[in-house]
Design a protein around this motif. Sequence first.
Motif, PDB file in Angstrom:
ATOM      1  N   LEU A  13      12.564  53.219  18.807  1.00  0.00           N
ATOM      2  CA  LEU A  13      12.425  51.932  19.475  1.00  0.00           C
ATOM      3  C   LEU A  13      12.332  50.766  18.485  1.00  0.00           C
ATOM      4  CD1 LEU A  13       9.939  52.832  22.354  1.00  0.00           C
ATOM      5  CD2 LEU A  13      12.406  52.451  22.531  1.00  0.00           C
ATOM      6  N   LEU A  14      11.809  51.032  17.306  1.00  0.00           N
ATOM      7  CA  LEU A  14      11.668  49.974  16.300  1.00  0.00           C
ATOM      8  C   LEU A  14      12.909  49.801  15.434  1.00  0.00           C
ATOM      9  CD1 LEU A  14       7.960  50.452  15.260  1.00  0.00           C
ATOM     10  CD2 LEU A  14       8.941  48.588  16.590  1.00  0.00           C
ATOM     11  N   GLU A  15      13.915  50.625  15.636  1.00  0.00           N
ATOM     12  CA  GLU A  15      15.164  50.496  14.880  1.00  0.00           C
ATOM     13  C   GLU A  15      15.759  49.107  15.145  1.00  0.00           C
ATOM     14  OE1 GLU A  15      18.091  51.143  12.385  1.00  0.00           O
ATOM     15  OE2 GLU A  15      16.543  52.648  12.710  1.00  0.00           O
ATOM     16  N   VAL A  22      13.605  46.236  29.195  1.00  0.00           N
ATOM     17  CA  VAL A  22      12.309  45.580  29.374  1.00  0.00           C
ATOM     18  C   VAL A  22      11.192  46.620  29.301  1.00  0.00           C
ATOM     19  CG1 VAL A  22      10.857  44.320  31.025  1.00  0.00           C
ATOM     20  CG2 VAL A  22      13.225  43.599  30.642  1.00  0.00           C
ATOM     21  N   SER A  23      11.397  47.764  29.901  1.00  0.00           N
ATOM     22  CA  SER A  23      10.387  48.829  29.873  1.00  0.00           C
ATOM     23  C   SER A  23      10.135  49.312  28.447  1.00  0.00           C
ATOM     24  CB  SER A  23      10.853  49.991  30.755  1.00  0.00           C
ATOM     25  OG  SER A  23       9.943  51.043  30.705  1.00  0.00           O
ATOM     26  N   GLU A  24      11.204  49.484  27.681  1.00  0.00           N
ATOM     27  CA  GLU A  24      11.041  49.906  26.292  1.00  0.00           C
ATOM     28  C   GLU A  24      10.329  48.837  25.473  1.00  0.00           C
ATOM     29  OE1 GLU A  24      14.881  52.845  25.633  1.00  0.00           O
ATOM     30  OE2 GLU A  24      15.174  50.680  25.483  1.00  0.00           O
ATOM     31  N   CYS A  25      10.637  47.580  25.736  1.00  0.00           N
ATOM     32  CA  CYS A  25       9.960  46.492  25.025  1.00  0.00           C
ATOM     33  C   CYS A  25       8.465  46.523  25.314  1.00  0.00           C
ATOM     34  CB  CYS A  25      10.563  45.146  25.418  1.00  0.00           C
ATOM     35  SG  CYS A  25       9.866  43.749  24.495  1.00  0.00           S
ATOM     36  N   ALA A  49       7.157  42.123  14.286  1.00  0.00           N
ATOM     37  CA  ALA A  49       7.828  43.258  14.925  1.00  0.00           C
ATOM     38  C   ALA A  49       7.913  43.072  16.435  1.00  0.00           C
ATOM     39  CB  ALA A  49       7.109  44.560  14.585  1.00  0.00           C
ATOM     40  N   TRP A  50       6.850  42.563  17.075  1.00  0.00           N
ATOM     41  CA  TRP A  50       6.931  42.399  18.528  1.00  0.00           C
ATOM     42  C   TRP A  50       7.898  41.282  18.891  1.00  0.00           C
ATOM     43  CZ3 TRP A  50       6.078  37.993  21.168  1.00  0.00           C
ATOM     44  CH2 TRP A  50       5.141  37.071  20.719  1.00  0.00           C
ATOM     45  N   LEU A  51       7.944  40.232  18.090  1.00  0.00           N
ATOM     46  CA  LEU A  51       8.879  39.151  18.374  1.00  0.00           C
ATOM     47  C   LEU A  51      10.321  39.628  18.191  1.00  0.00           C
ATOM     48  CD1 LEU A  51       9.211  36.233  19.241  1.00  0.00           C
ATOM     49  CD2 LEU A  51       8.918  35.553  16.851  1.00  0.00           C
ATOM     50  N   ASP A  52      10.570  40.424  17.169  1.00  0.00           N
ATOM     51  CA  ASP A  52      11.902  40.997  16.968  1.00  0.00           C
ATOM     52  C   ASP A  52      12.274  41.923  18.131  1.00  0.00           C
ATOM     53  OD1 ASP A  52      12.257  39.615  14.598  1.00  0.00           O
ATOM     54  OD2 ASP A  52      11.607  41.295  13.345  1.00  0.00           O
ATOM     55  N   ALA A  53      11.311  42.707  18.612  1.00  0.00           N
ATOM     56  CA  ALA A  53      11.575  43.586  19.755  1.00  0.00           C
ATOM     57  C   ALA A  53      11.935  42.769  20.993  1.00  0.00           C
ATOM     58  CB  ALA A  53      10.364  44.471  20.041  1.00  0.00           C
ATOM     59  N   LEU A  54      11.233  41.674  21.206  1.00  0.00           N
ATOM     60  CA  LEU A  54      11.533  40.809  22.345  1.00  0.00           C
ATOM     61  C   LEU A  54      12.954  40.259  22.233  1.00  0.00           C
ATOM     62  CD1 LEU A  54      10.569  39.415  24.935  1.00  0.00           C
ATOM     63  CD2 LEU A  54       9.617  37.603  23.493  1.00  0.00           C
ATOM     64  N   GLN A  55      13.358  39.872  21.042  1.00  0.00           N
ATOM     65  CA  GLN A  55      14.712  39.362  20.842  1.00  0.00           C
ATOM     66  C   GLN A  55      15.774  40.413  21.149  1.00  0.00           C
ATOM     67  OE1 GLN A  55      14.269  37.684  16.720  1.00  0.00           O
ATOM     68  NE2 GLN A  55      15.560  36.119  17.656  1.00  0.00           N
ATOM     69  N   ARG A  56      15.466  41.672  20.891  1.00  0.00           N
ATOM     70  CA  ARG A  56      16.427  42.751  21.091  1.00  0.00           C
ATOM     71  C   ARG A  56      16.417  43.302  22.511  1.00  0.00           C
ATOM     72  NH1 ARG A  56      15.031  47.226  18.601  1.00  0.00           N
ATOM     73  NH2 ARG A  56      12.955  46.649  17.950  1.00  0.00           N
ATOM     74  N   THR A  57      15.643  42.693  23.383  1.00  0.00           N
ATOM     75  CA  THR A  57      15.486  43.210  24.742  1.00  0.00           C
ATOM     76  C   THR A  57      16.460  42.526  25.699  1.00  0.00           C
ATOM     77  OG1 THR A  57      13.163  43.652  24.313  1.00  0.00           O
ATOM     78  CG2 THR A  57      13.835  43.532  26.622  1.00  0.00           C
ATOM     79  N   GLN A  58      17.198  43.346  26.427  1.00  0.00           N
ATOM     80  CA  GLN A  58      18.115  42.838  27.448  1.00  0.00           C
ATOM     81  C   GLN A  58      17.408  42.790  28.789  1.00  0.00           C
ATOM     82  OE1 GLN A  58      21.578  45.356  27.495  1.00  0.00           O
ATOM     83  NE2 GLN A  58      22.685  43.963  26.158  1.00  0.00           N
ATOM     84  N   GLY A  59      17.741  41.781  29.570  1.00  0.00           N
ATOM     85  CA  GLY A  59      17.212  41.694  30.924  1.00  0.00           C
ATOM     86  C   GLY A  59      15.870  41.006  31.048  1.00  0.00           C
ATOM     87  N   VAL A  60      15.463  40.254  30.014  1.00  0.00           N
ATOM     88  CA  VAL A  60      14.178  39.558  30.132  1.00  0.00           C
ATOM     89  C   VAL A  60      14.280  38.447  31.171  1.00  0.00           C
ATOM     90  CG1 VAL A  60      13.439  40.073  27.783  1.00  0.00           C
ATOM     91  CG2 VAL A  60      14.616  37.937  28.240  1.00  0.00           C
ATOM     92  N   SER A  61      13.148  38.161  31.770  1.00  0.00           N
ATOM     93  CA  SER A  61      13.073  37.099  32.768  1.00  0.00           C
ATOM     94  C   SER A  61      11.629  36.604  32.817  1.00  0.00           C
ATOM     95  CB  SER A  61      13.500  37.626  34.142  1.00  0.00           C
ATOM     96  OG  SER A  61      12.607  38.633  34.575  1.00  0.00           O
TER      97      SER A  61
END
Length: 107
Positions: A13-15, A22-25, A49-61
Motif C-alpha cells: 500500500l505504501l508503494e 478510498v478504503s485502502e487509503c 506519507a499520509w499526504l502522499d497516500a491521499l494524492q495517490r487515491t482515486q475516488g476521493v470526495s
Amino acid sequence: MPLQAVATEWAELLEPARVLTVSECRSVFAMLLQIAQFSPASQPALAEAWLDALQRTQGVSLGMCFDAFSIKTKLPIPQSEAKKWHKQIFRMLISDRVWQIIKRAQA
C-alpha cells in the motif's frame, strides 16, 4: 493486530506507484497512526506519507475530508507541504471526478 502480521500488505500500500482506493487509503491512515504510536520520532515522515497516500487515491470526495482532517491533527504536515495539502482539500471538496475534468482542461 501485530504489525508483523500485516507488514507485507502495508509495504504494498505504501508503494509510491500504487494507486489506492478510498478504503485502502483509510487503511494506510490507520497503519500510519499505529506506527506513530510505536515511534513518535517518525511522525514527520509519516505526515508526508499520509499526504502522499491521499494524492495517490482515486475516488476521493467530500466523505474523505473527515479522515484527512483527523489524521492531519495527529500527524501534522510540514509547512513545505501546505500547497499540496490545499490542492487535496480542493480535490476532496469538488470530488475526484470533477478534479480530473479540470486537470484535463488545463493540459
